[in-house]
Write a protein that holds these residues in place. Structure first.
Motif, PDB file in Angstrom:
ATOM      1  N   ASP A 107       0.866  -1.184   0.000  1.00 52.21           N
ATOM      2  CA  ASP A 107       0.000   0.000   0.000  1.00 52.21           C
ATOM      3  C   ASP A 107       0.903   1.234   0.000  1.00 52.21           C
ATOM      4  O   ASP A 107       2.123   1.114  -0.013  1.00 52.21           O
ATOM      5  CB  ASP A 107      -0.972  -0.013   1.202  1.00 52.21           C
ATOM      6  N   LYS A 157      -5.869   2.643   1.835  1.00 48.69           N
ATOM      7  CA  LYS A 157      -4.833   1.972   2.604  1.00 48.69           C
ATOM      8  C   LYS A 157      -5.501   1.231   3.774  1.00 48.69           C
ATOM      9  O   LYS A 157      -6.030   1.839   4.690  1.00 48.69           O
ATOM     10  CB  LYS A 157      -3.810   2.986   3.137  1.00 48.69           C
ATOM     11  N   TRP A 214      -0.209  -1.663  -4.089  1.00 53.59           N
ATOM     12  CA  TRP A 214      -0.601  -0.252  -4.105  1.00 53.59           C
ATOM     13  C   TRP A 214      -1.125   0.177  -5.473  1.00 53.59           C
ATOM     14  O   TRP A 214      -0.517  -0.131  -6.503  1.00 53.59           O
ATOM     15  CB  TRP A 214       0.580   0.650  -3.702  1.00 53.59           C
TER      16      TRP A 214
END
Ligand code: AMP
Ligand code: ZN
Length: 112
Positions: A49, A86, A97
């Protein structure tokens, strides 16, 4: 990461609708679009993330690619929204991510 779906999509191991790609970044159509334009921009390298020690250059390149995607999709003039989730409370469901590029209609005014 070998069992990560976004690693596979970003590195051409699984076919997808690529909107933009360079040596660091890949952008592809979201499989479950939430707006007329819904593209995901990901680094080709795996980070869980945004808080996973992503190098500053990679963060910059992902957001630059998001702006390119908006131009390619023709939504740069009317506007678009960039979102990155996130963790669980934010609803992150794929732990590689990514930044969502959303547009093509008037989006809701709120953040949530
Ligand atoms: P997030 O909830 O922020 O983790 O977003 C994950 C996004 O990935 C969701 O919008 C899903 O629709 C999308 N998604 C999941 N699997 C795929 C896939 N194989 N190809 C394209 N998009 C996907
Ligand atoms: Zn990955």
């Amino acid at each position: 990461m070998s069992d990560c779906i976004f690693c596979k999509l970003a590195n051409d191991e699984i076919e997808t609708k690529v909107v933009y790609a360079d040596e660091l970044v890949c952008a592809f159509e979201d499989a479950n679009p939430q707006a007329p334009v819904h593209v995901l921009v990901v680094p080709k390298k795996h980070y869980q993330d945004i808080a996973d020690e992503v190098p500053s250059e990679t963060i910059a390149r992902v957001f630059e690619a998001a702006n390119k995607v908006a131009k390619i999709k023709g939504i740069d003039q009317k506007g678009y929204r960039l979102i990155t989730n996130k963790g669980a409370d934010a609803g992150q469901s794929v732990f590689h991510w990514h930044v969502h590029v959303l547009g093509g209609k008037t989006l809701g005014e709120g953040l949530i």
